[in-house]
Design a protein around this motif. Sequence first.
Motif, PDB file in Angstrom:
ATOM      1  N   THR A 183      -5.297  24.694 -13.824  1.00  0.00           N
ATOM      2  CA  THR A 183      -4.350  23.474 -13.084  1.00  0.00           C
ATOM      3  C   THR A 183      -5.357  22.751 -12.259  1.00  0.00           C
ATOM      4  OG1 THR A 183      -2.744  25.213 -12.948  1.00  0.00           O
ATOM      5  CG2 THR A 183      -2.586  23.408 -11.633  1.00  0.00           C
TER       6      THR A 183
ATOM      7  N   ARG B 103       1.820  28.840 -18.928  1.00  0.00           N
ATOM      8  CA  ARG B 103       0.797  27.784 -19.186  1.00  0.00           C
ATOM      9  C   ARG B 103       1.117  26.681 -20.171  1.00  0.00           C
ATOM     10  NH1 ARG B 103      -5.295  29.204 -19.998  1.00  0.00           N
ATOM     11  NH2 ARG B 103      -4.965  30.091 -17.769  1.00  0.00           N
TER      12      ARG B 103
ATOM     13  N   ARG C 237       1.812  22.281  -8.177  1.00  0.00           N
ATOM     14  CA  ARG C 237       1.181  23.519  -9.045  1.00  0.00           C
ATOM     15  C   ARG C 237       0.130  24.090  -8.263  1.00  0.00           C
ATOM     16  NH1 ARG C 237       1.140  20.961 -15.353  1.00  0.00           N
ATOM     17  NH2 ARG C 237       3.327  20.587 -15.526  1.00  0.00           N
TER      18      ARG C 237
ATOM     19  N   GLU D 258       9.470  23.837 -11.559  1.00  0.00           N
ATOM     20  CA  GLU D 258       8.228  24.575 -11.951  1.00  0.00           C
ATOM     21  C   GLU D 258       7.823  25.639 -10.753  1.00  0.00           C
ATOM     22  OE1 GLU D 258       5.229  22.005 -12.758  1.00  0.00           O
ATOM     23  OE2 GLU D 258       6.003  21.485 -14.639  1.00  0.00           O
TER      24      GLU D 258
ATOM     25  N   ARG E  75       4.971  19.797 -21.023  1.00  0.00           N
ATOM     26  CA  ARG E  75       5.607  18.789 -20.192  1.00  0.00           C
ATOM     27  C   ARG E  75       4.748  17.836 -19.673  1.00  0.00           C
ATOM     28  NH1 ARG E  75       8.122  23.408 -16.280  1.00  0.00           N
ATOM     29  NH2 ARG E  75       9.897  24.198 -17.568  1.00  0.00           N
ATOM     30  N   GLU E  76       3.385  17.748 -19.782  1.00  0.00           N
ATOM     31  CA  GLU E  76       2.412  16.548 -19.340  1.00  0.00           C
ATOM     32  C   GLU E  76       2.386  15.622 -20.539  1.00  0.00           C
ATOM     33  OE1 GLU E  76      -1.034  18.821 -18.936  1.00  0.00           O
ATOM     34  OE2 GLU E  76      -0.449  19.776 -17.044  1.00  0.00           O
TER      35      GLU E  76
ATOM     36  N   TRP F 238       4.033  24.236 -18.955  1.00  0.00           N
ATOM     37  CA  TRP F 238       3.432  23.276 -18.275  1.00  0.00           C
ATOM     38  C   TRP F 238       2.681  22.218 -19.051  1.00  0.00           C
ATOM     39  CZ3 TRP F 238       1.570  26.105 -13.167  1.00  0.00           C
ATOM     40  CH2 TRP F 238       2.683  26.531 -12.499  1.00  0.00           C
TER      41      TRP F 238
END
Length: 1546
Positions: A949, A904, A926, A879, A910-911, A907
């Motif tokens: 974030t 965005r 991040r 990342e 991926r969570e 990310w």
Amino acid sequence: MQSSQDEVVGEQMPYLVLQWLRHDYTITDFPPALHSCPSSAAFLSKHCDTLMPVLLESDRSFAIETVARSSSVDVKTLLGNNFLTLIIRIFPYIAVDDAGTDALPRAKIIMAKRHYKLIERELGGEQVRELMKTHMRSIVLGVIQLAHRPEEMGTKELVWTPVPPHFPPPVILTTLAFIGRMYNKHQPLFATLASDYIDDLHYILERCARDLCESRTPPATRQALTALEVVAEALLPCLAHHCHRIAPAALRCLTHTLTTHLHTIATTAPQLAGYCLQILSKVCTFALENFPQHLAPLVSLIFGRMVDACRGVSEVGERGSEVLGVMLQSQHPDIRRSLTELPPIPDLEAFAGLATARTAHRGLLKQHHGFHTLAEEVEAFLTFHPDHIHTYALTHLHTMIQNLRTQVDLLYQCAGDGQEPLAHRLAYFLVNLASCSRVKVALEAGRCLGELGPVTINNPVFPISTPSHDPDTITDTDKHTAITVLTALDSYLTDDDMGVVVAASAVLHKLLRTVAGYALDAAQYEAVVGKDEVWLCGGGSYHNWVTGLATTLIQAGCGNDLFTHILPIFAVKAEMSAMVLPLVIHTALVNDSGWRRDVLSQQFTRFFHHHVQATKEGAEGKNEGRDKDAKALQLGVAVIGVSSMFFMTHRAKKTPFERNLWLKLNYRDVAHAAQYCGAHFSALLFIHLYCEVMQWMAMDEVEVEKRRDPLLKQLHLSLHPEAHTLTTLLLEIYSSLGDRVGIEGCVSSMKVPGAMAKALRCHHRGHALHSLALFDAAANTQGMVRGLQSMGLYDILNDFLTDTSLTESREYSEAHRWTSSDFIVSVKSDIQSIGNYIEVLVYELMICCHSIARRHNGNQMESSTSIYPFLCQLQILSEMEEAAKCMSLRHKPQELSLYVKDLRDKWSEREVGVELRHQEVIVAARVSALKAITTGCSNPQLHSLLHATLLRKSKVGREGGKFGGAGCEWAVKEAQQLAPRLSQSGKWLNTMEHARVTRTHNDVKMAIQAMNPLVDHFKQEGTVTQENQQMMCQMYTLYGSLLMDSRTRPARGIIQDYYNVAIARQEDNPPINDSIGAGCSGTLEDTYNELATYTFELYRQLHQYLEGESTKGKRANIQRSREEIARVEDLGRGCTDLALRKDLRRHLLILTRNVERDCDTLADLEQQREMCLFEAMKNFLKCLQASAKYHLHVYRVIALWIENIGNHRINELLVARITCNPDQNPTFHTVLRSIVDHICLDHPHHSLPVVVALAHAHADDRFTAVGKKQMKVMEEDRVEAAKVLVTQLKSTGLGAHLHEFERVSLAYLSLANWAGAINPRQRPGRQVQIDCKEPLMQLRDLRHTAALTRPLQIQPSCRYEPPIISGWGNKCTFVGGINAPKRLTVRTSDGHEYFELLKGRDDLRQDAVLEQVFSIVNQLLAGDKEARERCLSIRTYQVVPLSQRSGLIQWCTNTQSFGEYLIGSDKKGGAHRLYHPRDYTPDLCYAKMNEARRRSAEDRHEVFKDIMRHFHPVFRHFFLEQYTSGREWHRQRTAYTRSTATWRTY
């Protein structure tokens, strides 16, 4: 300086002398000082070998006598010494003359013939022929090395002309043909070499390959490629016509040589890379025409290396695309199969030159098996051997994971019983690749792991387990060793290092001619192997030590001749010695007569003791060779692990446990070593072995009556002197594993727990601040690092680690330094461009991969807790690399905005599925990266990403319970500081997150106060933009939840004013980009869930109140009041006294008002309950329709429906929401019937067995009452309803399926009751032929019925294509039991065979319900964080009732009954007899207990104690016998203690 000058002049000497002679100077006039020679004679004597070919090339043969005199030899001797050099330069001219061509100048030919006659005259014809025969390989190789192609391979290429003589390839081919005729007139030269001089052919191919490998300049590379072209031109026709048997090896050698360094050539000299590909194209074309079956195994090698070489080099890519096109156009099935097994070429800019080949390959893949899903791509990727994985395959996998991120969740689904999910196997495979020595492959594997992220393994064991082997079946250890060694050597044949290839080839050649190895007696063996300097890794390198140890053990004799011939490869491949060492020691023990084991045990004991002490000193900063000691310990633990895989079956040992202990070691030191290496499960196993060994030693030394206290019991009582040491070690192991139960047990067993023990307990309980204080008090640096990390204080962690000098802390610092903003800022300040920044990140990625390699070597990374930090680090680096690209787009606002939006989305995707504790570290990194990048940047999209974030960090901290420090409160404050740069919506998000954090602190009142201004703002706004629509709905949902918590307003008003408004807004205007299901967004789904949950709780409270004792008392009071009112009214009608009548009226009025008030209150409560019930049902149904996120709500819906069967509104709601079939007057039965109809039509494989079993509830009677008078059975209403339903379903499209299933069901019932005609008490294990007249044997051509006992996952699409039953085996096996259950074999259309248990005269309906309950429990456990971490689940199996008294059960393979293991099938053997032969028998124990049951309590107690002293527990040995590796032993032992053992205790 002088030596370097001499080297340069020496290299150019032939050219200088040749030019000197061409200018008509004599050789004696050449300046000797140029070569540091005092005189001309000394110069001629020193360099005579170099001067001889130059003299002949310049036609100065008369000067040979001068050189001979200067060298003090005669001419004959001088010519003999230089025969090879001279004859190699002469043959091309003679061959051209013999062929009658004019390829060379005639004068040169005449000169060469004259020189040849001179040599023949001086040496004699016989000696010339003898020399040629002796030096055949050197002559052929020398001629090939004279080849030179003068043409330019590309524009602007500078062609260096080598020193004469040199010849074009056609002349060299003519020369080779001429030489071949000299040896054999009937076949070409290479055919002669292949048939009579195979070693010479191997030597020639090997030297040509080595020349290409060692070429460092374009001229040397060109010359090596030209030589290879000549070899290919000469060898390939011979393969086709004369020597087929060497074709596989020759093609493999040529393709490997041409592709190994293709990438290097493409980078340094693209024109030569095209030349290399041209030669490769000729080889592939020839192979496709003549030997396609031999080329097929090489397709993966050629394809992978070529694609990797063409990466980023478009000119080479076009030529490479042509070569690949040659193979892609082949129609040979083996070639096409090999091509379809390869991953497609990534559609990236770096592979633009391969566009044509990519299109052709994708077309072939589409034609063969279509486009793959992500799961199918991963399955195909995992089929490759790690050594055969190329970089482009990993690049393709990385791209697939990025593009198909929504399919990643499917990788976590289990493929079947006993199989790990794809995501787990992929993580293990990639970790292996990330730890390999191939740098580019390791880097790409690290990128894939970073994209995959910290996958939720849900298993403490890592790597992924493999099916356990049966140790008694592995007896041929020599075969296992040979396979291991030969497999490694085979992979070395395609190694990038040509020295490794040459050594491996030589070793394989020797292995084919194996001779007897070394053999030493006991005294000599001890003298050689018993040296401490051999075993202790001293001042030298680790590789030298392990190579020396392996060499010493092999030379001392190990009983296997194979090892004596692999010693040469150790010098070039040190990893081979480390891999072979465990096998060498094991082989030595297998072929041991007793003395080897004693020597090796003694040396291994010293080895572990020394290195364990060294690592302890290293932890204190006293040992500089800590890395060497760590590697040595890893190897030692690996040796013990490999040895434990095999049992000493030839030894007369009493128990399998004893046969598994190969060496007499101090397993406590081995446990320390394993724990230090990260092999936590092996450390637990070694501690267990240590205790067991101590117990057996004690039992051998004392009498039977005094040996009954096992050491483990003494350890628990803290009576043994080593209890504290072992408990401390266990505490360290359980702490590394994160096992809170184990930590609590260790701390509780200590008499006085120390500060470290208390700190570890607090740390794993989640009391971070308290544990940090205890670690600080104990001065434990590592503990403080853990504490700061768990609290998210990464900046403080960096400052703390800056002041410490401990090696452990420095390693911790390297592992976590990029989580601090200081690291980002420092890197950013030092770089000059984005390219440098990317290079820094790539370097950090390689550091992480090397860390994985250090821990993974020797299979030491056993637990998932060890791999999670690396996975987090890899994702962080991936990342960061993505975030760094924002710097290059700073001056391109539009492109930057689009890129930030994509970033965005990446990310956030991926969570999904990542545990909070891992998300915290990633989100912290991040934040650090974005804060560094946004410094001095005014782009609003970047600041918006940083703000989002920070809010994500706050949410992670809030859900993880971390508030202070760098938790959610800090994140909210940081987000609020960005308010001046945010839009209005960003400020609103800050307010809502602040309210959520405050709510988490249970301060609902303050949260409401924080939300009030925001709510008032939206209420005042008449219209809301589409952009703020979702935010307003989230705000209303949150505000409604806060009001519900505070109970400050009526529930009805909260629902109407906030929840319903939020739902209506979202249903009317669903978001375009965030739709889920039928126009429902994630926010709407959460709103449904919130409202349904709250109204359900209110319904429960109201229901409990209305059905409670107080309400019953109030209803009784109302009833009594009404009776009192009636009595008072009667009195009033008969009363004549006015005063009395007035009092009665007053009393009647009071009673009436009280009754009305109470009735109104109850009616209002009833109405509220009805409203809450309806709202809960409605929103639960909406939530279920939205998505499967809250799928467990279906059980609440069913429970509420059954509780309110007669509720008309609920039935109408179900009809409208589920059946979509409006009914004028729906009742419970009509709604149920409609639902069952839909389920049967949509999911027949799951519903028909239930419906048909209910309809056949009494079908067994027709089979058991054969020949008897059948009694009429009164069937229940539900049975009658099931029969009616079956009859109606037969008239639908399900009719054929239902008819067929009824036939199958009745056939099963007939066979289930077949035991009535034979003896019901059949001997277990007996096979019986099934009567051919049985209906089950007569079923043919089934088209719809799947195997009933195979689990079939429910498909929301209602589309099923399961394997259909194709038949049954004609034999059944009785497994024992009063009702004679039978094991059947069922075959399915996919070619598999399964066992299933058919039971008759046994009601299996309760078993089926219980298995369904267990499935629900598993779903609940899977949704709980702690349950997932502890792998809590219940192993279920299919139970399918066929009637009230018959059914099928899924057969569980690889199982054994407790009784069979403990006491044997005959109750006279088993583990009890094996381990304790002098113990009481089970029958004797039972007899003693039965005899004492009528005695007093004291006598019974004495009998019980006597039995306990003479009947020992032995079940723990089961796991030591069956599972020899630490990870499998711990896995299976834990599974037993948390499942079967718990249920048996219960």
